[in-house]
Design a protein around this motif. Structure first.
Motif, short mmCIF file in Angstrom:
data_model
loop_
_atom_site.label_atom_id
_atom_site.label_comp_id
_atom_site.label_asym_id
_atom_site.label_seq_id
_atom_site.Cartn_x
_atom_site.Cartn_y
_atom_site.Cartn_z
N UNK A 87 0.83 -1.22 0.00
CA UNK A 87 0.00 0.00 0.00
C UNK A 87 0.86 1.26 0.00
N UNK A 88 1.92 1.26 0.79
CA UNK A 88 2.80 2.43 0.85
C UNK A 88 3.49 2.68 -0.48
N UNK A 89 3.98 1.62 -1.12
CA UNK A 89 4.66 1.76 -2.40
C UNK A 89 3.70 2.28 -3.47
N UNK A 90 2.45 1.82 -3.46
CA UNK A 90 1.47 2.30 -4.45
C UNK A 90 1.22 3.79 -4.23
N UNK A 91 1.08 4.20 -2.97
CA UNK A 91 0.86 5.62 -2.67
C UNK A 91 2.05 6.45 -3.13
N UNK A 92 3.26 5.94 -2.95
CA UNK A 92 4.46 6.67 -3.36
C UNK A 92 4.56 6.77 -4.88
N UNK A 93 4.24 5.68 -5.57
CA UNK A 93 4.36 5.66 -7.04
C UNK A 93 3.31 6.52 -7.74
N UNK A 195 11.40 -3.19 -16.44
CA UNK A 195 11.11 -1.86 -16.95
C UNK A 195 11.86 -0.79 -16.17
N UNK A 196 12.18 0.31 -16.86
CA UNK A 196 12.83 1.42 -16.19
C UNK A 196 11.84 2.24 -15.38
N UNK A 197 10.55 2.06 -15.63
CA UNK A 197 9.52 2.77 -14.88
C UNK A 197 9.32 2.12 -13.52
N UNK A 198 8.71 2.86 -12.63
CA UNK A 198 8.44 2.35 -11.29
C UNK A 198 6.97 1.98 -11.11
N UNK A 199 6.21 2.08 -12.18
CA UNK A 199 4.78 1.74 -12.11
C UNK A 199 4.29 1.45 -13.52
N UNK A 200 3.47 0.42 -13.66
CA UNK A 200 2.93 0.03 -14.96
C UNK A 200 1.43 -0.20 -14.86
N UNK A 201 0.66 0.52 -15.69
CA UNK A 201 -0.80 0.35 -15.74
C UNK A 201 -1.21 -0.39 -17.01
N UNK A 220 3.80 -2.85 -9.74
CA UNK A 220 4.89 -1.98 -9.34
C UNK A 220 5.85 -2.77 -8.46
N UNK A 221 7.14 -2.39 -8.47
CA UNK A 221 8.12 -3.13 -7.66
C UNK A 221 8.07 -2.71 -6.20
#
Length: 313
Positions: A87-93, A195-201, A220-221
């Protein structure tokens, strides 16, 4: 010879000595209570036939009960930490909460466990326990291990599901009490982040098993700081996945909580459906029905719905 009176006196003295002490005391004019030996009570017990009734089970000891007790993911300290990290990582990304139900939750792991969004974490499989038979000098056990390897046992999975909530279990046809049938098992989703991105939709992937298609998933990682070679670096400890719907092989769209709906039609399918429904309206009118008749009203309503879908597609 002794007189008759003397013989009677001797006989009476002998009889008196053979009487109980309590009787002697009473004979002396003292009040006393006669003592009686306690009665022996025999309790009859039913002889065991050696057969146990089918409805009864042996009671487990406290140790056995504790060893068989399984914690839910929101009760395990390890799984709670994973849920909070997710949850914290999603909020950050993204700058947004994963789901509205966890915004004001006092217990985030428990809220995520019941949230109507499927969440999974794929992580490297735990390292297997190394065999120590050869080190201990147990040649027979070591030989048995080598034989098992020669036979060709299945290698352990590289990545496993480290976390899954109720909605993710539903995707796999499992109940909340069956969480351990998924957690710890080989993952059908990738466990690496290239991926170089930190989030993928809009992530698409077919899960096999259970044979469902993810079309609008996000991932997301999950990372942590670690010292490697004397230097502080960021390590990926898992990949988080989240999705609100999934598609069955027959095209049915599913949502958490048992929601089922027909799949969306393509542009070509919508155009063909509009033409077919328009023909149905004309057929009804050709039979003499008017615009206010129930059959015509229903057919026209469906025609308008299809045209609206075609316009918004």
């Amino acid at each position: 010879m002794p007189s008759t009176y003397l013989l009677l006196q001797l006989f009476s003295a002998g009889a008196l000595l053979q009487q109980p002490a309590c009787h002697l005391v009473r004979s002396a004019g003292l009040a006393t209570t006669r003592h009686r030996a306690p009665a022996t009570v025999c309790l009859a017990t039913k002889k065991s036939s050696g057969k146990r009734k089918g409805g009864k089970r042996d009671k487990k000891s406290g140790f056995e009960w504790a060893s068989n007790f399984e914690l839910q993911p929101y009760e395990s300290s390890e799984k709670r930490a994973l849920a909070e990290t997710l949850c914290t990582a999603h909020q950050t990304r993204t700058g947004k909460p994963l789901h509205p139900s966890i915004i004001d939750a006092s217990d985030v792991p428990k809220a995520l466990w019941r949230a109507p969004i499927a969440c999974l974490i794929v992580a490297p499989a735990p390292a297997p326990v190394a065999a120590t038979a050869a080190e201990d000098g147990d040649a027979a056990t070591a030989k048995a291990d080598e034989t098992a390897e020669d036979v060709g046992t299945a290698p352990p999975p590289e990545f496993v599901y480290a976390y899954a909530n109720v909605a993710a279990l539903e995707v796999h046809g499992l109940q909340p009490s069956e969480c351990n049938d998924l957690i710890g098992q080989a993952a059908a989703l990738p466990g690496t982040w290239g991926s170089g991105k930190k989030y993928e939709g809009n992530y698409s992937k077919k899960l096999s098993p259970p044979g469902v298609m993810l079309a609008e998933a996000t991932r997301w990682p999950l990372e942590k700081m670690a010292v490697v070679g004397g230097k502080l670096s960021v390590q990926t400890v898992g990949i988080a996945y989240a999705f609100s719907n999934w598609e069955l092989e027959d095209g049915t769209i599913c949502e958490p909580g048992g929601v089922r709906r027909a799949r969306e039609l393509s542009m070509e399918e919508l155009a063909a459906a509009v033409v077919a429904q328009a023909a149905e309206v004309r057929r009804l009118k050709d039979t003499g029905l008017g615009n206010k008749d129930a059959e015509v009203v229903e057919a026209v309503s469906e025609l308008l719905r299809l045209k609206a879908l075609q316009a918004s597609a």
